[in-house]
Design a protein around this motif. Sequence first.
Motif, PDB file in Angstrom:
ATOM      1  N   ASN A 167      18.909  10.494  -8.045  1.00 37.44           N
ATOM      2  CA  ASN A 167      18.458  10.769  -9.406  1.00 37.44           C
ATOM      3  C   ASN A 167      17.721  12.099  -9.525  1.00 37.44           C
ATOM      4  OD1 ASN A 167      18.738   9.856 -11.986  1.00 37.44           O
ATOM      5  ND2 ASN A 167      17.058   8.407 -11.910  1.00 37.44           N
ATOM      6  N   GLY A 168      18.215  13.089  -8.819  1.00 34.99           N
ATOM      7  CA  GLY A 168      17.669  14.434  -8.939  1.00 34.99           C
ATOM      8  C   GLY A 168      16.401  14.707  -8.154  1.00 34.99           C
ATOM      9  N   ALA A 169      16.011  13.804  -7.284  1.00 33.13           N
ATOM     10  CA  ALA A 169      14.788  14.001  -6.498  1.00 33.13           C
ATOM     11  C   ALA A 169      15.041  13.621  -5.043  1.00 33.13           C
ATOM     12  CB  ALA A 169      13.643  13.155  -7.061  1.00 33.13           C
ATOM     13  N   ASN A 170      14.168  14.116  -4.185  1.00 32.61           N
ATOM     14  CA  ASN A 170      14.209  13.795  -2.766  1.00 32.61           C
ATOM     15  C   ASN A 170      13.199  12.678  -2.500  1.00 32.61           C
ATOM     16  OD1 ASN A 170      14.713  13.937  -0.009  1.00 32.61           O
ATOM     17  ND2 ASN A 170      13.158  15.503   0.304  1.00 32.61           N
ATOM     18  N   TRP A 171      13.697  11.550  -2.032  1.00 34.09           N
ATOM     19  CA  TRP A 171      12.854  10.385  -1.749  1.00 34.09           C
ATOM     20  C   TRP A 171      12.651  10.294  -0.244  1.00 34.09           C
ATOM     21  CZ3 TRP A 171      11.305   7.258  -5.904  1.00 34.09           C
ATOM     22  CH2 TRP A 171      11.886   7.594  -7.125  1.00 34.09           C
ATOM     23  N   ARG A 172      11.424  10.069   0.175  1.00 36.58           N
ATOM     24  CA  ARG A 172      11.096   9.939   1.592  1.00 36.58           C
ATOM     25  C   ARG A 172      10.670   8.513   1.893  1.00 36.58           C
ATOM     26  NH1 ARG A 172       8.268  15.370   3.997  1.00 36.58           N
ATOM     27  NH2 ARG A 172      10.134  16.654   3.766  1.00 36.58           N
ATOM     28  N   PHE A 173      10.912   8.116   3.146  1.00 37.85           N
ATOM     29  CA  PHE A 173      10.639   6.743   3.573  1.00 37.85           C
ATOM     30  C   PHE A 173       9.954   6.763   4.926  1.00 37.85           C
ATOM     31  CE2 PHE A 173      14.199   7.076   0.791  1.00 37.85           C
ATOM     32  CZ  PHE A 173      13.903   6.146  -0.179  1.00 37.85           C
ATOM     33  N   SER A 174       9.221   5.711   5.213  1.00 39.54           N
ATOM     34  CA  SER A 174       8.482   5.635   6.472  1.00 39.54           C
ATOM     35  C   SER A 174       9.316   5.044   7.594  1.00 39.54           C
ATOM     36  CB  SER A 174       7.205   4.812   6.278  1.00 39.54           C
ATOM     37  OG  SER A 174       7.533   3.518   5.793  1.00 39.54           O
ATOM     38  N   SER A 175      10.498   4.493   7.266  1.00 38.76           N
ATOM     39  CA  SER A 175      11.345   3.896   8.299  1.00 38.76           C
ATOM     40  C   SER A 175      12.799   3.884   7.836  1.00 38.76           C
ATOM     41  CB  SER A 175      10.907   2.453   8.576  1.00 38.76           C
ATOM     42  OG  SER A 175      11.195   1.627   7.461  1.00 38.76           O
ATOM     43  N   GLU A 176      13.686   3.730   8.788  1.00 40.16           N
ATOM     44  CA  GLU A 176      15.119   3.605   8.485  1.00 40.16           C
ATOM     45  C   GLU A 176      15.365   2.342   7.655  1.00 40.16           C
ATOM     46  OE1 GLU A 176      19.125   4.428   8.280  1.00 40.16           O
ATOM     47  OE2 GLU A 176      17.581   5.759   9.089  1.00 40.16           O
ATOM     48  N   GLN A 177      14.652   1.285   7.960  1.00 41.91           N
ATOM     49  CA  GLN A 177      14.802   0.028   7.228  1.00 41.91           C
ATOM     50  C   GLN A 177      14.481   0.219   5.742  1.00 41.91           C
ATOM     51  OE1 GLN A 177      12.387  -3.158   8.791  1.00 41.91           O
ATOM     52  NE2 GLN A 177      13.111  -4.628   7.282  1.00 41.91           N
ATOM     53  N   ASN A 178      13.384   0.925   5.448  1.00 46.67           N
ATOM     54  CA  ASN A 178      13.024   1.165   4.051  1.00 46.67           C
ATOM     55  C   ASN A 178      14.032   2.079   3.365  1.00 46.67           C
ATOM     56  OD1 ASN A 178      10.840  -0.423   4.598  1.00 46.67           O
ATOM     57  ND2 ASN A 178       9.301   1.097   4.048  1.00 46.67           N
TER      58      ASN A 178
ATOM     59  N   LYS B 208       0.852  -1.194   0.000  1.00 47.03           N
ATOM     60  CA  LYS B 208       0.000   0.000   0.000  1.00 47.03           C
ATOM     61  C   LYS B 208       0.886   1.242   0.000  1.00 47.03           C
ATOM     62  CE  LYS B 208      -0.438   0.333   5.039  1.00 47.03           C
ATOM     63  NZ  LYS B 208      -1.374   0.372   6.171  1.00 47.03           N
ATOM     64  N   PRO B 209       0.317   2.377  -0.420  1.00 45.62           N
ATOM     65  CA  PRO B 209       1.081   3.614  -0.344  1.00 45.62           C
ATOM     66  C   PRO B 209       1.169   4.098   1.102  1.00 45.62           C
ATOM     67  CG  PRO B 209      -1.065   4.000  -1.361  1.00 45.62           C
ATOM     68  CD  PRO B 209      -0.969   2.539  -1.067  1.00 45.62           C
ATOM     69  N   VAL B 210       2.362   4.465   1.510  1.00 45.41           N
ATOM     70  CA  VAL B 210       2.592   4.954   2.868  1.00 45.41           C
ATOM     71  C   VAL B 210       3.369   6.267   2.758  1.00 45.41           C
ATOM     72  CG1 VAL B 210       3.731   4.481   5.071  1.00 45.41           C
ATOM     73  CG2 VAL B 210       2.653   2.609   3.803  1.00 45.41           C
ATOM     74  N   LYS B 211       2.871   7.286   3.424  1.00 41.23           N
ATOM     75  CA  LYS B 211       3.535   8.592   3.400  1.00 41.23           C
ATOM     76  C   LYS B 211       4.900   8.468   4.050  1.00 41.23           C
ATOM     77  CE  LYS B 211       2.780  13.051   2.541  1.00 41.23           C
ATOM     78  NZ  LYS B 211       2.887  13.548   1.195  1.00 41.23           N
ATOM     79  N   GLY B 212       5.908   9.056   3.394  1.00 47.99           N
ATOM     80  CA  GLY B 212       7.253   9.062   3.946  1.00 47.99           C
ATOM     81  C   GLY B 212       7.405  10.110   5.041  1.00 47.99           C
ATOM     82  N   ASP B 213       8.463   9.986   5.791  1.00 44.23           N
ATOM     83  CA  ASP B 213       8.749  10.870   6.927  1.00 44.23           C
ATOM     84  C   ASP B 213       9.982  11.702   6.604  1.00 44.23           C
ATOM     85  OD1 ASP B 213       9.849  11.786   9.467  1.00 44.23           O
ATOM     86  OD2 ASP B 213       8.519  10.344  10.433  1.00 44.23           O
ATOM     87  N   SER B 214       9.961  12.970   6.968  1.00 40.90           N
ATOM     88  CA  SER B 214      11.109  13.850   6.683  1.00 40.90           C
ATOM     89  C   SER B 214      12.362  13.419   7.435  1.00 40.90           C
ATOM     90  CB  SER B 214      10.760  15.308   7.009  1.00 40.90           C
ATOM     91  OG  SER B 214      10.461  15.445   8.379  1.00 40.90           O
ATOM     92  N   ASP B 215      12.225  12.568   8.438  1.00 38.60           N
ATOM     93  CA  ASP B 215      13.399  12.045   9.155  1.00 38.60           C
ATOM     94  C   ASP B 215      14.169  11.022   8.326  1.00 38.60           C
ATOM     95  OD1 ASP B 215      12.863  13.606  11.384  1.00 38.60           O
ATOM     96  OD2 ASP B 215      11.844  11.993  12.461  1.00 38.60           O
ATOM     97  N   TYR B 216      13.520  10.464   7.312  1.00 41.30           N
ATOM     98  CA  TYR B 216      14.154   9.433   6.482  1.00 41.30           C
ATOM     99  C   TYR B 216      14.097   9.864   5.019  1.00 41.30           C
ATOM    100  CZ  TYR B 216      12.990   6.963  10.762  1.00 41.30           C
ATOM    101  OH  TYR B 216      12.843   6.604  12.076  1.00 41.30           O
ATOM    102  N   GLN B 217      15.121  10.581   4.590  1.00 43.80           N
ATOM    103  CA  GLN B 217      15.179  11.119   3.241  1.00 43.80           C
ATOM    104  C   GLN B 217      16.464  10.697   2.548  1.00 43.80           C
ATOM    105  OE1 GLN B 217      13.546  15.182   2.587  1.00 43.80           O
ATOM    106  NE2 GLN B 217      14.000  15.449   4.756  1.00 43.80           N
ATOM    107  N   TYR B 218      16.397  10.678   1.227  1.00 39.97           N
ATOM    108  CA  TYR B 218      17.568  10.312   0.440  1.00 39.97           C
ATOM    109  C   TYR B 218      17.477  11.002  -0.924  1.00 39.97           C
ATOM    110  CZ  TYR B 218      20.968   7.218  -1.896  1.00 39.97           C
ATOM    111  OH  TYR B 218      22.040   6.708  -2.585  1.00 39.97           O
ATOM    112  N   GLN B 219      18.556  11.655  -1.314  1.00 46.18           N
ATOM    113  CA  GLN B 219      18.627  12.283  -2.634  1.00 46.18           C
ATOM    114  C   GLN B 219      19.120  11.246  -3.628  1.00 46.18           C
ATOM    115  OE1 GLN B 219      17.969  15.531  -3.743  1.00 46.18           O
ATOM    116  NE2 GLN B 219      17.004  15.829  -1.750  1.00 46.18           N
TER     117      GLN B 219
END
Length: 151
Positions: A64-75, A51-62
């Motif tokens: 391919n030119g975009a900011n990717w957000r994740f719901s957990s450190e594991q993801n 399912k789609p899960v909103k990412g958290d600003s605490d878990y981000q990664y740049q």
Amino acid sequence: MKTVSRWFTRLFLLTAMVYAPITWALEPVYSDFFGHAIKGYDPVAYFTQSKPVKGDSDYQYQWNGANWRFSSEQNLQAFKAEPEKYAPQYGGYCAWAVSQGYTAKIDPDAWSIENGKLYLNYNRSVQKKWLQDPQGNIAKADQHWPRLLVE
């Protein structure tokens, strides 16, 4: 005035020479106004939570030119290890639109996984069209995508 113009021209050309190889190596990624891929949703969650899960600003990664957000450190770590495995196809643009020869934005709630790959669509109505023939649409989109990269 000509000296200033020549200076700016040279600066532009030098900048283009330095950054062009980097730009050409990147595949465009659809991102929102804030530069978030998938409108801030966690790409790994589509696979692990189905399912789609909103990412958290605490878990981000740049990437391919975009900011990717994740719901957990594991993801976040899973994506860092294999971004191509989790990133949506066609740079996160609407897969059905790409199959028709153009790009369009997406709705994170309109998605599917086909053959282990994530495909996003403009909305649920468009998703229904996509799901009528996902393999055929993938074949058409694969043909259009390289051309859309340079347009």
